[in-house]
Motif scaffolding. Structure first.
Motif, mmCIF file in Angstrom:
data_model
loop_
_atom_site.group_PDB
_atom_site.id
_atom_site.type_symbol
_atom_site.label_atom_id
_atom_site.label_comp_id
_atom_site.label_asym_id
_atom_site.label_seq_id
_atom_site.Cartn_x
_atom_site.Cartn_y
_atom_site.Cartn_z
ATOM 1 N N GLY A 38 0.824 -1.214 0.000
ATOM 2 C CA GLY A 38 0.000 0.000 0.000
ATOM 3 C C GLY A 38 0.850 1.252 0.000
ATOM 4 O O GLY A 38 0.542 2.224 -0.712
ATOM 5 N N VAL A 68 -14.103 -0.085 0.778
ATOM 6 C CA VAL A 68 -12.950 -0.361 -0.080
ATOM 7 C C VAL A 68 -13.475 -0.595 -1.496
ATOM 8 O O VAL A 68 -14.129 -1.599 -1.778
ATOM 9 C CB VAL A 68 -12.152 -1.581 0.414
ATOM 10 C CG1 VAL A 68 -10.959 -1.835 -0.498
ATOM 11 C CG2 VAL A 68 -11.679 -1.347 1.849
ATOM 12 N N PHE A 89 -8.795 2.621 -1.286
ATOM 13 C CA PHE A 89 -9.196 3.241 -0.023
ATOM 14 C C PHE A 89 -9.373 4.736 -0.279
ATOM 15 O O PHE A 89 -8.422 5.504 -0.242
ATOM 16 C CB PHE A 89 -8.135 2.995 1.056
ATOM 17 C CG PHE A 89 -8.092 1.580 1.566
ATOM 18 C CD1 PHE A 89 -8.599 1.260 2.820
ATOM 19 C CD2 PHE A 89 -7.548 0.563 0.788
ATOM 20 C CE1 PHE A 89 -8.561 -0.040 3.295
ATOM 21 C CE2 PHE A 89 -7.498 -0.740 1.255
ATOM 22 C CZ PHE A 89 -8.015 -1.050 2.508
ATOM 23 N N MET A 149 1.233 3.900 -3.365
ATOM 24 C CA MET A 149 0.367 5.025 -3.027
ATOM 25 C C MET A 149 0.296 6.074 -4.133
ATOM 26 O O MET A 149 -0.746 6.715 -4.330
ATOM 27 C CB MET A 149 0.839 5.666 -1.714
ATOM 28 C CG MET A 149 -0.175 6.613 -1.108
ATOM 29 S SD MET A 149 0.276 7.122 0.576
ATOM 30 C CE MET A 149 0.016 5.606 1.496
ATOM 31 N N LYS A 189 -10.324 6.312 8.642
ATOM 32 C CA LYS A 189 -9.318 5.519 7.930
ATOM 33 C C LYS A 189 -8.176 5.122 8.864
ATOM 34 O O LYS A 189 -7.727 3.957 8.854
ATOM 35 C CB LYS A 189 -8.777 6.315 6.740
ATOM 36 C CG LYS A 189 -7.847 5.511 5.820
ATOM 37 C CD LYS A 189 -7.153 6.421 4.809
ATOM 38 C CE LYS A 189 -8.122 7.126 3.912
ATOM 39 N NZ LYS A 189 -7.433 8.000 2.924
ATOM 40 N N VAL A 232 -4.245 3.670 -1.961
ATOM 41 C CA VAL A 232 -4.692 4.338 -0.737
ATOM 42 C C VAL A 232 -4.603 5.840 -0.943
ATOM 43 O O VAL A 232 -3.525 6.371 -1.233
ATOM 44 C CB VAL A 232 -3.844 3.913 0.473
ATOM 45 C CG1 VAL A 232 -4.329 4.621 1.734
ATOM 46 C CG2 VAL A 232 -3.881 2.403 0.659
#
Length: 421
Positions: free
Chosen positions: A65, A279, A327, A69, A86, A78
């Motif tokens: 993640g 999600v 996310f 990013m 979060k 994310v």
């Protein structure tokens, strides 16, 4: 007769309603959409996949993640913008890492249990949902991915699942249409696929035939519960912006919250903490309108570990390709930069498929930090939950519906009301 309200008409809510009807309850279902299965149960990957029961809780997920990013096409994306929701979810996700093995085994057991219930429902109610029982083939592009899958296999076996390793030659024997070079794979013959939307809408009609009331276009404004029962206040969703707002009230003996990503807010109003985070997942449905595309499309369901993409063949003329995890809060936008990798993947692995007609979709998976659904009673009398199934709602819902319905039957038996009368 005891009356149970169900909030949500996705696959979880409708299977719950059906399980309650089987046990003799009167059932009312509420949903904000005009029809059943119009949110996350509309166009998922189609896999009923016990072989995909591995929970995500691991440091490798955290590292990926962070690495991805800033890569807009990454399998896991994310949004770096912080929020308390979060951050609290991610902290609990990390806290669940020590339970990775236990939760993976439990998820596997639930998935296997769900199969029998789901196919029994479909057979009993004559629901055609493009079910295909040709297994699911996981493909791995390098030794590291394959070795990790081999370790996961041990947990899946503890959960009762048989999944065998296959060589690159066996991959092509199982699915001859696939292109590309692979280190190896795992094949689960017992896994299946099907159209979640067709199943859920078919089961919703069966519920109505058995006496359920389904209230569509209903925004649930308030759920209250005390020793005397449950009160549901709702207003017509189609009347938003029209004054005066019409509020209707329904009384019930109990309520089951199956509202997907909306469950968190309802639970908070009832004094329960159900820390679901939305999600987002994406899919495309490729229309196989010509004979060349139909022959070129796989008939065995796939999971490509490197890209986290899954596929299902839905009848002769549709090919579903789904994946990614985003996310990004409650954002439901369908982003072109997230759809493009699904189309590109299809062209690379199945180059003869015509991708001129592709229908994109996005839905919000309701995920809890430990990756297990919340199933059971809440703090207040008459309040129950069946929610938070994440990416395995289609796979697990038929089992969790039975579990919550049995919990209700134990705590609020139908015969108990008759005896009191």
């Amino acid at each position: 007769m005891r009356h149970i309200a169900v909030i949500g008409a996705g696959v979880t809510g409708i299977t719950t309603a059906y399980a309650l009807l089987e046990r003799g309850y009167a059932v009312t279902v509420f949903d904000r959409q005009r029809y059943a299965a119009m949110d996350t149960s509309f166009a998922n990957g189609g896999q009923l996949s016990a072989s995909n029961a591995e929970v995500w809780n691991g440091w490798s997920t955290i590292l990926k993640g962070m690495k991805w990013m800033m890569t807009r096409s990454a399998p896991l994306l994310v949004n770096p913008k912080p929020s308390w929701h979060k951050l609290s979810w991610m902290a609990e996700f990390i806290a669940a890492i020590p339970h990775y093995e236990r939760n993976t085994i439990e998820t596997t057991r639930l998935a296997i249990l769900a199969r029998d219930h789901l196919f029994a429902m479909a057979k009993r109610e004559h629901i055609d949902f493009d079910a295909v029982s040709r297994g699911i083939l996981h493909i791995y592009r390098d030794k590291a991915g394959f070795d990790h899958a081999d370790k996961v296999n041990g947990l899946l076996r503890q959960g009762g699942l048989e999944r065998r390793a296959v060589s690159p030659d066996e991959i092509r024997s199982i699915e001859p249409t696939i292109h590309g070079s692979y280190f190896g794979g795992f094949y689960t013959a017992s896994d299946t696929t099907g159209d979640i939307h067709k199943f859920t809408t078919g089961l919703a009609k069966a519920c109505v035939r058995q006496g359920a009331r389904i209230v569509y276009d209903a925004d649930v404004d308030r759920v209250a519960a005390d020793a005397s029962g449950v009160t549901i206040q709702w207003s017509p969703a189609s009347a938003i912006g029209i004054e005066p707002k019409v509020i209707e009230t329904v009384q019930a003996d109990g309520v089951v919250i199956c509202a997907g990503v909306g469950s968190r807010a309802i639970a908070a109003s009832l004094g329960d903490r159900v820390n679901i985070y939305p999600v987002k997942g994406y899919s495309i449905t490729v229309q196989l309108d010509d004979e060349v595309s139909r022959r070129a499309a796989p008939t065995v369901s796939l999971l490509d570990d490197a890209t986290k993409i899954v596929t299902s063949r839905l009848g002769d003329n549709r090919f579903r390709v789904a994946g990614t995890a985003e996310f990004n809060g409650y954002n439901r936008d369908i982003r072109a930069d997230r759809i493009k990798p699904l189309v590109d993947w299809t062209r690379q692995l199945f180059p003869a498929i015509d991708t001129e007609k592709v229908v994109p979709w996005a839905g919000l998976r309701p995920m809890l930090p430990d990756m297990l659904p919340r199933v059971g009673a809440g703090r207040r009398p008459g309040v129950f939950y069946n929610t938070g199934h994440g990416h395995l709602g289609w796979t697990l819902s038929a089992a969790t519906a039975q579990i919550v319905a049995e919990t209700i039957a134990t705590q609020m038996p139908v015969e108990g009301l008759l005896a009191a009368a």
